[in-house]
Design a protein around this motif. Structure first.
Motif, PDB file in Angstrom:
ATOM      1  N   GLU A   1       0.850  -1.200   0.000  1.00  0.00           N
ATOM      2  CA  GLU A   1       0.000   0.000   0.000  1.00  0.00           C
ATOM      3  C   GLU A   1       0.884   1.248   0.000  1.00  0.00           C
ATOM      4  O   GLU A   1       1.962   1.250   0.606  1.00  0.00           O
TER       5      GLU A   1
ATOM      6  N   SER B   1     -10.988  -9.769  -7.057  1.00  0.00           N
ATOM      7  CA  SER B   1     -11.497  -8.400  -6.893  1.00  0.00           C
ATOM      8  C   SER B   1     -10.770  -7.702  -5.742  1.00  0.00           C
ATOM      9  O   SER B   1     -10.612  -6.486  -5.745  1.00  0.00           O
ATOM     10  N   GLU B   2     -10.282  -8.478  -4.769  1.00  0.00           N
ATOM     11  CA  GLU B   2      -9.496  -7.892  -3.668  1.00  0.00           C
ATOM     12  C   GLU B   2      -8.234  -7.223  -4.217  1.00  0.00           C
ATOM     13  O   GLU B   2      -7.878  -6.104  -3.841  1.00  0.00           O
TER      14      GLU B   2
ATOM     15  N   ARG C   1      -7.716  -6.239  -7.312  1.00  0.00           N
ATOM     16  CA  ARG C   1      -8.077  -5.055  -8.116  1.00  0.00           C
ATOM     17  C   ARG C   1      -8.372  -3.870  -7.205  1.00  0.00           C
ATOM     18  O   ARG C   1      -7.926  -2.752  -7.460  1.00  0.00           O
ATOM     19  N   LYS C   2      -9.062  -4.143  -6.106  1.00  0.00           N
ATOM     20  CA  LYS C   2      -9.403  -3.047  -5.173  1.00  0.00           C
ATOM     21  C   LYS C   2      -8.144  -2.424  -4.578  1.00  0.00           C
ATOM     22  O   LYS C   2      -8.059  -1.205  -4.406  1.00  0.00           O
ATOM     23  N   ARG C   3      -7.186  -3.280  -4.249  1.00  0.00           N
ATOM     24  CA  ARG C   3      -5.927  -2.770  -3.673  1.00  0.00           C
ATOM     25  C   ARG C   3      -5.240  -1.820  -4.676  1.00  0.00           C
ATOM     26  O   ARG C   3      -4.757  -0.748  -4.310  1.00  0.00           O
TER      27      ARG C   3
ATOM     28  N   ILE D   1      -6.737  -0.197  -7.139  1.00  0.00           N
ATOM     29  CA  ILE D   1      -7.570   1.002  -7.323  1.00  0.00           C
ATOM     30  C   ILE D   1      -7.246   2.004  -6.211  1.00  0.00           C
ATOM     31  O   ILE D   1      -7.048   3.199  -6.469  1.00  0.00           O
ATOM     32  N   ARG D   2      -7.147   1.487  -4.984  1.00  0.00           N
ATOM     33  CA  ARG D   2      -6.793   2.368  -3.845  1.00  0.00           C
ATOM     34  C   ARG D   2      -5.477   3.087  -4.103  1.00  0.00           C
ATOM     35  O   ARG D   2      -5.353   4.287  -3.904  1.00  0.00           O
TER      36      ARG D   2
ATOM     37  N   THR E   1     -11.691  -1.144 -14.656  1.00  0.00           N
ATOM     38  CA  THR E   1     -10.937  -0.791 -13.449  1.00  0.00           C
ATOM     39  C   THR E   1     -10.290   0.579 -13.609  1.00  0.00           C
ATOM     40  O   THR E   1     -10.208   1.367 -12.673  1.00  0.00           O
TER      41      THR E   1
ATOM     42  N   GLU F   1     -13.067   3.071 -13.090  1.00  0.00           N
ATOM     43  CA  GLU F   1     -13.429   3.166 -11.679  1.00  0.00           C
ATOM     44  C   GLU F   1     -12.379   3.996 -10.925  1.00  0.00           C
ATOM     45  O   GLU F   1     -12.718   4.854 -10.109  1.00  0.00           O
ATOM     46  N   SER F   2     -11.099   3.771 -11.231  1.00  0.00           N
ATOM     47  CA  SER F   2     -10.038   4.525 -10.539  1.00  0.00           C
ATOM     48  C   SER F   2     -10.065   5.990 -10.956  1.00  0.00           C
ATOM     49  O   SER F   2     -10.031   6.890 -10.117  1.00  0.00           O
TER      50      SER F   2
END
Ligand code: RM4
Ligand code: MN
Ligand code: MN
Length: 406
Positions: free
Chosen positions: A97, A139-140, A142-144, A146-147, A190, A193-194
């Motif tokens: 992160e 999806s986890e 991808r979410k990471r 995107i964050r 994605t 979305e980002s």
């Protein structure tokens, strides 16, 4: 031979006789104004791999040292005050992160050294990216990412120069491994979305690469795909061309000309390649001068009209002294820019009218291939109070002896 005042004066005189005073003066002026971002990762322990893990003496072991080196490079070139960073290499505690507080601290470290935070690169290719980043089936994952991308947008706007560069390692090694259409659609969704959570005044450059790490397919393999995705994202997105990301023999200057014709805002990553994406230091060669010719003609190098593209050195090859390599790259870019400006386009146009193909090519190469423009670059440096030969000045400075103790 000593590149002294006399050598410069004689050189300029010859160039003015051949190309005219106006062009030579414009070339000096443009070299003085040209700026290019330096990537933080070139100065660190990047490199190694399957065949040994060599890192040259004195490489930077942390962000402070990277910035110390970058500041010294900027002192010698006067052209490299912006430093491009990778979120997970430069602003992260765990390599997974990004951390806004670290980015804030790095901005201060930059300012203390007369530098500025440049383009922000989210890092999509470290731990946990083996099945892709934006196209990962998880999806986890991808979410990471995107964050991290949204954080990159915030850093770019609040701490950086309003620019982000996105390069994705997504792709496959074998036919049948992934569904190509699904991968593209996931990338697009994605990305949308980002980007919908990124401020509209942040420019998002989308980089393509024909191979590696995917050897059978990469999800964004060419400028056409980058262009489609940039158009989908909207006005604040652009295409990023990296010289080493093409098949051999690709006419990169034609890609540049097309994107300029389409008024697409772009970025360019400079390096030299012989085999694949070698990431060698930039060398002054014909291809690079031809690329600069299109950039100059398109008025995207030092534009008074705000059309300037984003320029960055993207190199990280293993064996050579990193600082020599970066100084050499800046020198090669300035040489290529000067050559591009000397081209007698009007004369070429006249010859085109008469279908004089070879004479037109000869005029083009008088500047691109045959002109010795080193006196132009030297004059630009003298006028800015900089050393005439930055690599030589570096070797004589004693800085390397100091950093060898790191
Ligand atoms: C990739 C690409 C990106 C760069 C990374 C380190 O091949 O060129 O621009 O950020 O490498
Ligand atoms: Mn690149
Ligand atoms: Mn690359």
């Amino acid at each position: 031979m000593e590149k002294n005042k006399k050598w410069i004066e004689n050189g300029l005189k010859n160039l003015k006789e051949e190309f005219g005073e106006e062009k030579v003066n414009k070339a000096v002026d443009s070299v003085k104004k040209f700026e290019v971002e330096i990537p933080s990762w070139t100065l660190g322990p990047f490199g190694g791999g399957r065949f040994g893990n060599y890192t040259p003496p004195g490489y930077a072991k942390n962000i402070e040292q990277k910035l110390d080196d970058a500041a010294f490079i900027n002192k010698l070139t006067g052209a490299t005050s912006y430093i491009s960073t990778h979120i997970l290499w430069d602003f992260s505690k765990d390599g997974l992160e990004g951390d806004y507080e670290i980015a804030k601290r790095v901005k201060v470290l930059c300012e203390e050294r007369g530098l500025k935070l440049g383009t922000i690169n989210p890092t999509y290719f470290l731990t946990g990216s083996e099945k892709g980043s934006f196209t990962s089936p998880s999806s986890e994952t991808r979410k990471r990412y995107i964050r991290q991308t949204i954080l990159g947008g915030k850093i770019a706007k609040e701490l950086g120069n309003g620019m982000m560069n996105l390069w994705f390692p997504d792709g496959s090694l074998y036919p049948g491994q992934i569904d190509l259409k699904t991968a593209y659609m996931r990338m697009k969704d994605t990305l949308l979305e980002s980007s919908s959570s990124i401020p509209k005044d942040v420019t998002i450059f989308i980089e393509y690469k024909v191979f590696e790490p995917g050897t059978y397919s990469t999800t964004i393999p060419d400028w056409g795909t980058s262009y489609l995705l940039a158009k989908t994202v909207g006005k604040n997105a652009g295409v990023l061309i990296d010289l080493g990301h093409h098949h051999h023999g690709t006419n990169i200057e034609q890609i540049v000309a097309t994107l300029i014709a389409e008024k697409m805002r772009c970025g360019f990553h400079f390096n030299t390649r012989y085999a694949a994406d070698d990431d060698h230091a930039v060398e002054p060669n014909q291809e690079l001068a031809r690329i600069f010719y299109e950039l100059v003609k398109g008025d995207v190098v030092i534009s008074e009209k705000g059309k300037r593209w984003a320029y960055m050195i993207d190199q990280a090859s293993g064996r050579e002294n990193r600082i020599h390599a970066l100084l050499h790259s800046v020198d090669s870019l300035q040489i290529s820019l000067a050559k591009a400006i000397l081209v007698d386009t009007e004369r070429i146009e006249e010859l085109r009218e008469k279908d004089e193909i070879i004479p037109a090519n000869r005029i083009f190469n008088d500047a691109i291939l045959n002109a010795d423009v080193r006196p132009i670059v030297a004059q630009a440096r003298l006028e800015k109070g900089l050393p005439v030969d930055p690599v030589k000045a570096y070797i004589e400075s004693g800085y390397q002896k100091e950093i060898d103790k790191r």
